[in-house]
Scaffold this motif. Sequence first.
Motif, short mmCIF file in Angstrom:
data_model
loop_
_atom_site.label_atom_id
_atom_site.label_comp_id
_atom_site.label_asym_id
_atom_site.label_seq_id
_atom_site.Cartn_x
_atom_site.Cartn_y
_atom_site.Cartn_z
N MET A 203 -6.10 -6.28 7.46
CA MET A 203 -6.61 -7.18 6.42
C MET A 203 -5.46 -7.58 5.49
O MET A 203 -4.62 -6.76 5.13
CB MET A 203 -7.71 -6.48 5.62
N PHE A 204 -5.47 -8.84 5.09
CA PHE A 204 -4.42 -9.36 4.21
C PHE A 204 -5.00 -10.52 3.42
O PHE A 204 -5.75 -11.33 3.95
CB PHE A 204 -3.22 -9.84 5.03
N SER A 205 -4.64 -10.57 2.14
CA SER A 205 -5.04 -11.73 1.33
C SER A 205 -4.00 -11.93 0.24
O SER A 205 -3.91 -11.14 -0.71
CB SER A 205 -6.42 -11.52 0.71
N LYS A 206 -3.22 -12.98 0.37
CA LYS A 206 -2.23 -13.32 -0.65
C LYS A 206 -2.91 -13.60 -1.98
O LYS A 206 -2.44 -13.18 -3.05
CB LYS A 206 -1.41 -14.52 -0.20
N GLU A 207 -4.03 -14.29 -1.93
CA GLU A 207 -4.76 -14.66 -3.14
C GLU A 207 -5.17 -13.44 -3.95
O GLU A 207 -5.15 -13.45 -5.19
CB GLU A 207 -6.00 -15.47 -2.77
N HIS A 208 -5.53 -12.36 -3.27
CA HIS A 208 -6.03 -11.16 -3.95
C HIS A 208 -4.98 -10.05 -4.02
O HIS A 208 -5.28 -8.93 -4.44
CB HIS A 208 -7.27 -10.64 -3.23
N ASN A 209 -3.75 -10.37 -3.61
CA ASN A 209 -2.66 -9.38 -3.62
C ASN A 209 -3.01 -8.12 -2.84
O ASN A 209 -2.70 -7.00 -3.25
CB ASN A 209 -2.25 -9.04 -5.05
N LEU A 210 -3.66 -8.32 -1.72
CA LEU A 210 -3.86 -7.26 -0.73
C LEU A 210 -2.85 -7.52 0.38
O LEU A 210 -2.97 -8.51 1.11
CB LEU A 210 -5.29 -7.30 -0.17
N ILE A 211 -1.84 -6.66 0.50
CA ILE A 211 -0.75 -6.97 1.44
C ILE A 211 -0.76 -6.03 2.64
O ILE A 211 0.27 -5.68 3.19
CB ILE A 211 0.61 -6.98 0.73
N GLY A 212 -1.91 -5.67 3.11
CA GLY A 212 -2.09 -4.85 4.31
C GLY A 212 -2.99 -3.69 3.98
O GLY A 212 -2.92 -3.21 2.89
N GLY A 213 -3.69 -3.26 4.95
CA GLY A 213 -3.83 -3.27 6.38
C GLY A 213 -2.59 -2.98 7.21
O GLY A 213 -1.97 -3.90 7.67
N PHE A 214 -2.29 -1.64 7.48
CA PHE A 214 -1.23 -1.27 8.40
C PHE A 214 -1.77 -0.26 9.41
O PHE A 214 -2.38 0.73 9.05
CB PHE A 214 -0.04 -0.65 7.64
N ALA A 215 -1.50 -0.56 10.68
CA ALA A 215 -2.11 0.25 11.73
C ALA A 215 -1.44 1.60 11.92
O ALA A 215 -2.11 2.58 12.26
CB ALA A 215 -2.09 -0.52 13.05
N PHE A 216 -0.13 1.68 11.73
CA PHE A 216 0.58 2.94 11.93
C PHE A 216 0.66 3.71 10.63
O PHE A 216 0.90 3.14 9.55
CB PHE A 216 2.00 2.68 12.47
N ILE A 217 0.49 5.02 10.71
CA ILE A 217 0.48 5.81 9.49
C ILE A 217 1.86 5.78 8.84
O ILE A 217 2.89 5.83 9.50
CB ILE A 217 0.04 7.26 9.74
N GLY A 218 1.86 5.63 7.54
CA GLY A 218 3.10 5.65 6.77
C GLY A 218 3.80 4.33 6.63
O GLY A 218 4.62 4.16 5.72
N GLU A 219 3.51 3.35 7.50
CA GLU A 219 4.31 2.12 7.46
C GLU A 219 3.99 1.26 6.24
O GLU A 219 4.82 0.43 5.83
CB GLU A 219 4.12 1.30 8.74
N GLY A 220 2.85 1.46 5.61
CA GLY A 220 2.55 0.68 4.42
C GLY A 220 3.20 1.21 3.16
O GLY A 220 3.34 0.48 2.17
N ILE A 221 3.62 2.48 3.17
CA ILE A 221 4.17 3.08 1.95
C ILE A 221 5.49 2.42 1.53
O ILE A 221 5.67 2.11 0.35
CB ILE A 221 4.33 4.61 2.12
N PRO A 222 6.44 2.18 2.44
CA PRO A 222 7.65 1.44 2.02
C PRO A 222 7.35 0.03 1.53
O PRO A 222 8.02 -0.45 0.60
CB PRO A 222 8.51 1.41 3.29
N VAL A 223 6.37 -0.63 2.11
CA VAL A 223 6.00 -1.98 1.65
C VAL A 223 5.46 -1.90 0.22
O VAL A 223 5.81 -2.72 -0.64
CB VAL A 223 4.96 -2.60 2.59
N ALA A 224 4.61 -0.91 -0.04
CA ALA A 224 4.08 -0.73 -1.39
C ALA A 224 5.19 -0.40 -2.38
O ALA A 224 5.20 -0.91 -3.51
CB ALA A 224 3.03 0.38 -1.38
N THR A 225 6.13 0.43 -1.96
CA THR A 225 7.25 0.78 -2.83
C THR A 225 8.08 -0.46 -3.13
O THR A 225 8.54 -0.65 -4.27
CB THR A 225 8.11 1.87 -2.17
N GLY A 226 8.26 -1.31 -2.15
CA GLY A 226 8.97 -2.58 -2.37
C GLY A 226 8.24 -3.49 -3.33
O GLY A 226 8.86 -4.16 -4.17
N ALA A 227 6.91 -3.54 -3.23
CA ALA A 227 6.12 -4.37 -4.16
C ALA A 227 6.28 -3.85 -5.59
O ALA A 227 6.42 -4.64 -6.53
CB ALA A 227 4.66 -4.36 -3.74
N ALA A 228 6.26 -2.52 -5.74
CA ALA A 228 6.44 -1.94 -7.07
C ALA A 228 7.86 -2.21 -7.59
O ALA A 228 8.05 -2.49 -8.78
CB ALA A 228 6.17 -0.43 -7.02
N PHE A 229 8.85 -2.14 -6.71
CA PHE A 229 10.22 -2.47 -7.10
C PHE A 229 10.32 -3.92 -7.58
O PHE A 229 11.00 -4.22 -8.56
CB PHE A 229 11.17 -2.25 -5.92
#
Length: 437
Positions: A186-212
């Motif tokens: 699941m993804f929605s730019k409008e609602h700032n939902l940037i995944g939905g990641f199928a493999f465990i752990g792969e969303g954490i670096p993306v979230a860290t980048g968003a916070a950065f």
Amino acid sequence: MSFSATNFAQPRPVPVGIRSNEKSLSSDPFRFRFRGSPSFLGSPHSLRFNPTPPLKLAIPHSRRSPAAAVTDVSNGKMVKSSANMLITKEEGLELYEDMILGRFFEDMCAQMYYRGKMFGFVHLYNGQEAVSTGFIKLLKKEDTVVSTYRDHVHALSKGVPARAVMSELFGKATGCCRGQGGSMHMFSKEHNLIGGFAFIGEGIPVATGAAFSSKYRREVLKEASADHVTLAFFGDGTCNNGQFYECLNMAALWKLPIIFVVENNLWAIGMSHLRATSDPEIWKKGPAFGMAGVHVDGMDVLKVREVAKEAIERARRGDGPTLVECETYRFRGHSLADPDELRDPAEKARYAARDPISALKKYMIENKLANEQELKSIEKKIDEVLDDAVEYSDESPLPPRSQLLENVFADPKGFGIGPDGKYRCEDPKFTQGTAHV
């Protein structure tokens, strides 16, 4: 202004960890000392490994909240004064509606999956609604959420319409990812939902980048409005993954505005959390990296909300990240393909008796925040929303063949374009031997 790691890394005292349902995230981390013995709230098992003395925050009587949590009411400890309420009526109704939306949506997904309307793996969220609702309903629209493969309810809580989520599950062009993401993406730019990641752990670096990004925009680009926070959701099975530790370190080093939310449902597919990790108390890993670590009853939306509120406020005012372990439980198997035969029936029954929605409903009625009719009207409203979402999704068109290679190659004249200048996927022979698209 030049950027370097030293712009962000600031010396600070190491925050303490907070265990169970105590008042969270004290502004003075050295005020309290620890005592007590940890245990998992609903599990019949005790912790096997305990190389260091067990920790539990002792809160002075003057610091204890007079408000009752949902589980207090469920256990007969009802608060009678409205001044002691953790929530207003309006807040309670919002929480109840969001949790009912999540539960009913997932139940409808199960029906549609078994009717052949959905394909692939579908992971349902039943039982864990207090975590999604307790955290996400406190966010601004501009705040970011990063989820896992169990992402439908996170999307709904963030405001993605039920039509868009259901259509995506149906693989239709009207879905939030135009039918190309499916259940786990699941993804929605409008609602700032940037995944939905199928493999465990792969969303954490993306979230860290968003916070950065939020931190950089505020402190380097001097955008005063860039006070956005990020929530990274993941499960207990992820917490033995290297990316988790790398991102905890980076977030603490740069004091990033992120909350790491562990939805510890005690099982990583069929592997018990208590068998898979040397120290099952995940919240302790926060203080090890110099950030606050909290354990909360993830079956109690008001306890989750109280911890979430303080963690989000800390992140927004620039006080850095928090690791929150929400002990929760999924009421279904790992996915709809899982017969769920490995978990102890007694354990399942114990958590089913602590259903977060039933507990909130009882709390609101007994504290006169709502009556039975008001709550039933919410349930009826959600039934109508989901009936509409299913009808809309069923009637929506499938994605065209020409969409297959969109968003795959940066060069529009690359692999997907034939000598005649047309998309190769428009050739009927392109998909021969594969599933019909």
